[in-house]
Design a protein around this motif. Sequence first.
Motif, PDB file in Angstrom:
ATOM      1  N   GLY A   1     108.898   2.341  11.725  1.00  0.00           N
ATOM      2  CA  GLY A   1     109.373   1.967  13.050  1.00  0.00           C
ATOM      3  C   GLY A   1     108.754   2.765  14.178  1.00  0.00           C
ATOM      4  N   GLY A   2     107.520   3.249  13.961  1.00  0.00           N
ATOM      5  CA  GLY A   2     106.845   4.005  15.005  1.00  0.00           C
ATOM      6  C   GLY A   2     107.269   5.450  15.102  1.00  0.00           C
ATOM      7  N   HIS A   3     108.045   5.941  14.126  1.00  0.00           N
ATOM      8  CA  HIS A   3     108.517   7.321  14.137  1.00  0.00           C
ATOM      9  C   HIS A   3     108.177   8.006  12.812  1.00  0.00           C
ATOM     10  N   SER A   4     108.070   9.325  12.869  1.00  0.00           N
ATOM     11  CA  SER A   4     107.783  10.127  11.685  1.00  0.00           C
ATOM     12  C   SER A   4     109.079  10.729  11.162  1.00  0.00           C
ATOM     13  N   TRP A   5     109.302  10.631   9.838  1.00  0.00           N
ATOM     14  CA  TRP A   5     110.560  11.038   9.212  1.00  0.00           C
ATOM     15  C   TRP A   5     110.301  12.012   8.078  1.00  0.00           C
ATOM     16  N   ASN A   6     111.348  12.709   7.658  1.00  0.00           N
ATOM     17  CA  ASN A   6     111.293  13.520   6.440  1.00  0.00           C
ATOM     18  C   ASN A   6     112.661  13.514   5.769  1.00  0.00           C
ATOM     19  N   ILE A   7     112.664  13.831   4.482  1.00  0.00           N
ATOM     20  CA  ILE A   7     113.897  13.931   3.699  1.00  0.00           C
ATOM     21  C   ILE A   7     114.105  15.395   3.341  1.00  0.00           C
ATOM     22  N   ARG A   8     115.331  15.890   3.533  1.00  0.00           N
ATOM     23  CA  ARG A   8     115.661  17.278   3.182  1.00  0.00           C
ATOM     24  C   ARG A   8     116.528  17.269   1.909  1.00  0.00           C
ATOM     25  N   TYR A   9     116.018  17.949   0.906  1.00  0.00           N
ATOM     26  CA  TYR A   9     116.643  17.980  -0.421  1.00  0.00           C
ATOM     27  C   TYR A   9     117.233  19.369  -0.649  1.00  0.00           C
ATOM     28  N   TYR A  10     118.552  19.429  -0.853  1.00  0.00           N
ATOM     29  CA  TYR A  10     119.270  20.688  -1.100  1.00  0.00           C
ATOM     30  C   TYR A  10     119.689  20.711  -2.575  1.00  0.00           C
ATOM     31  N   PRO A  11     118.946  21.377  -3.463  1.00  0.00           N
ATOM     32  CA  PRO A  11     119.275  21.333  -4.894  1.00  0.00           C
ATOM     33  C   PRO A  11     120.597  22.005  -5.246  1.00  0.00           C
ATOM     34  N   ASN A  12     121.076  22.926  -4.390  1.00  0.00           N
ATOM     35  CA  ASN A  12     122.342  23.608  -4.646  1.00  0.00           C
ATOM     36  C   ASN A  12     123.353  23.386  -3.528  1.00  0.00           C
ATOM     37  N   GLY A  13     123.252  22.253  -2.870  1.00  0.00           N
ATOM     38  CA  GLY A  13     124.226  21.905  -1.863  1.00  0.00           C
ATOM     39  C   GLY A  13     123.919  22.469  -0.489  1.00  0.00           C
ATOM     40  N   MET A  14     124.412  21.772   0.525  1.00  0.00           N
ATOM     41  CA  MET A  14     124.135  22.154   1.907  1.00  0.00           C
ATOM     42  C   MET A  14     124.877  23.409   2.332  1.00  0.00           C
ATOM     43  N   ASN A  15     126.035  23.663   1.727  1.00  0.00           N
ATOM     44  CA  ASN A  15     126.770  24.892   2.000  1.00  0.00           C
ATOM     45  C   ASN A  15     127.626  25.219   0.774  1.00  0.00           C
ATOM     46  N   SER A  16     128.348  26.330   0.841  1.00  0.00           N
ATOM     47  CA  SER A  16     129.083  26.804  -0.327  1.00  0.00           C
ATOM     48  C   SER A  16     130.164  25.835  -0.779  1.00  0.00           C
ATOM     49  N   ALA A  17     130.697  25.040   0.147  1.00  0.00           N
ATOM     50  CA  ALA A  17     131.726  24.070  -0.235  1.00  0.00           C
ATOM     51  C   ALA A  17     131.164  22.976  -1.135  1.00  0.00           C
ATOM     52  N   TRP A  18     129.850  22.774  -1.120  1.00  0.00           N
ATOM     53  CA  TRP A  18     129.206  21.724  -1.903  1.00  0.00           C
ATOM     54  C   TRP A  18     128.163  22.300  -2.851  1.00  0.00           C
ATOM     55  N   SER A  19     128.368  23.527  -3.293  1.00  0.00           N
ATOM     56  CA  SER A  19     127.361  24.203  -4.112  1.00  0.00           C
ATOM     57  C   SER A  19     127.177  23.561  -5.486  1.00  0.00           C
ATOM     58  N   GLY A  20     128.122  22.744  -5.926  1.00  0.00           N
ATOM     59  CA  GLY A  20     127.984  22.067  -7.205  1.00  0.00           C
ATOM     60  C   GLY A  20     127.290  20.720  -7.109  1.00  0.00           C
ATOM     61  N   TYR A  21     126.803  20.383  -5.924  1.00  0.00           N
ATOM     62  CA  TYR A  21     126.213  19.070  -5.685  1.00  0.00           C
ATOM     63  C   TYR A  21     124.765  19.183  -5.209  1.00  0.00           C
ATOM     64  N   ILE A  22     124.071  18.054  -5.267  1.00  0.00           N
ATOM     65  CA  ILE A  22     122.800  17.898  -4.579  1.00  0.00           C
ATOM     66  C   ILE A  22     123.092  17.210  -3.246  1.00  0.00           C
ATOM     67  N   SER A  23     122.650  17.824  -2.150  1.00  0.00           N
ATOM     68  CA  SER A  23     122.798  17.222  -0.818  1.00  0.00           C
ATOM     69  C   SER A  23     121.460  16.633  -0.402  1.00  0.00           C
ATOM     70  N   ILE A  24     121.502  15.538   0.320  1.00  0.00           N
ATOM     71  CA  ILE A  24     120.269  14.843   0.722  1.00  0.00           C
ATOM     72  C   ILE A  24     120.443  14.341   2.157  1.00  0.00           C
ATOM     73  N   TYR A  25     119.418  14.547   2.991  1.00  0.00           N
ATOM     74  CA  TYR A  25     119.513  14.169   4.404  1.00  0.00           C
ATOM     75  C   TYR A  25     118.198  13.578   4.903  1.00  0.00           C
ATOM     76  N   LEU A  26     118.317  12.627   5.820  1.00  0.00           N
ATOM     77  CA  LEU A  26     117.169  12.004   6.481  1.00  0.00           C
ATOM     78  C   LEU A  26     117.128  12.507   7.918  1.00  0.00           C
ATOM     79  N   GLN A  27     115.933  12.983   8.356  1.00  0.00           N
ATOM     80  CA  GLN A  27     115.789  13.495   9.710  1.00  0.00           C
ATOM     81  C   GLN A  27     114.476  13.027  10.327  1.00  0.00           C
ATOM     82  N   LEU A  28     114.448  13.045  11.658  1.00  0.00           N
ATOM     83  CA  LEU A  28     113.207  12.791  12.386  1.00  0.00           C
ATOM     84  C   LEU A  28     112.327  14.031  12.355  1.00  0.00           C
ATOM     85  N   ASP A  29     111.018  13.826  12.363  1.00  0.00           N
ATOM     86  CA  ASP A  29     110.077  14.940  12.427  1.00  0.00           C
ATOM     87  C   ASP A  29     109.884  15.446  13.849  1.00  0.00           C
TER      88      ASP A  29
END
Length: 372
Positions: free
Chosen positions: A57-85
């Motif tokens: 769509g005319g924009h540059s993107w990236n995916i952020r992969y957190y293998p041990n969760g985004m914070n301590s409350a989610w340390s047992g999970y994989i967190s995944i996020y889509l962001q603009l570059d």
Amino acid sequence: MPSTTSSVDSGKPLQSASAIVAGTESGQHLLKIAGYSRTKDVVPTGSDIKSRSFRVGGHSWNIRYYPNGMNSAWSGYISIYLQLDHNVPKGVRAQYTFDLLNHEGKPVPQYTLSSGEVKIFRDHGWGSHGFIKRDELEKSGHVKDDCFTIRCQLTVMKEIQTKDMDVDSATPLPHPPMPAVVVVPPPDLHHHLGSLLKTGEAADVTFEVEGKTFRAHRCVLAARSPVLLAELSSLQATAVVVMRIEDMEAQDFEAFLHYVYTDTLPEMKKGNDAAAMLPDLVAAANRYKMERLRLVCEDKLCELVNARTAAAMLTFAGEHHCNGLKEACLQFLEDPGNLKEVLKANGLEQLSPSVLKDLIAKLVAGLQPSNA
């Protein structure tokens, strides 16, 4: 838009037509995690690995992969996020889906995350804290040779355009595709303004904070904050205006100026540094009426909610009208294990009656039987 008609010598009316086109563009990006065990062992909770950039769509993107969760409350999970570059002040409207793919490249239905239409920024992405529980992934059989793949499908809502139409066919006139001979780089205004702040060239305002001085520019400050605009307009025009800031620490004010010039926060060390600075920046954002700065800080504070900070964060959220942070704290405390840890630390003793009332209401709502 209605077509136009006029008489000509032949008696045949002239006609024209146009169409308003609200288009979209879709694409997908495959993110393969090769060496999953090592990413889990090496990358700590709260840290991420960024994918290569991809364009939709005319924009540059990236995916952020957190293998041990985004914070301590989610340390047992994989967190995944889509962001603009790159920075888009008004954000980009889009819809996305994250899928875990099986060995045949097909999506696994129970590990699929889809969004409605959302607005995505460079500093505020969208995704899931708890995309997939690590122990479930490891038992699922979808990790083969220590590898698995996540697919991101993205649809970008493009700017609405008006195009000419052929009256007879009532379809937009074709525009032959042009070869991509020019590659436009991402916007870099923030780099130039950041350099201007760093060098102090042509500065006409000096701030004094805790004995330190910071040089800045009236026009930039006035454009970014209505409060600063009013304060600077009330001062007599001189070669250099000196303003003293009494209620901020020097390092906090330096971070505030960095945001004013670049629309981003400076790099912060995770943990104590961020936890100490972000609340002060929220207070500064409220004081200078900079709503986006408040939301950026509030979003980062949500990542720092844990058993040690939840009670203080909840009190702070109530005092500074941070509804998103308040909801994150209440969701954290809904978990019986988390609530037990906070009670063990006597963290709830500092809560005001109104905050305790909200917490009790949230817990009671969670005990209601489901209608499903």
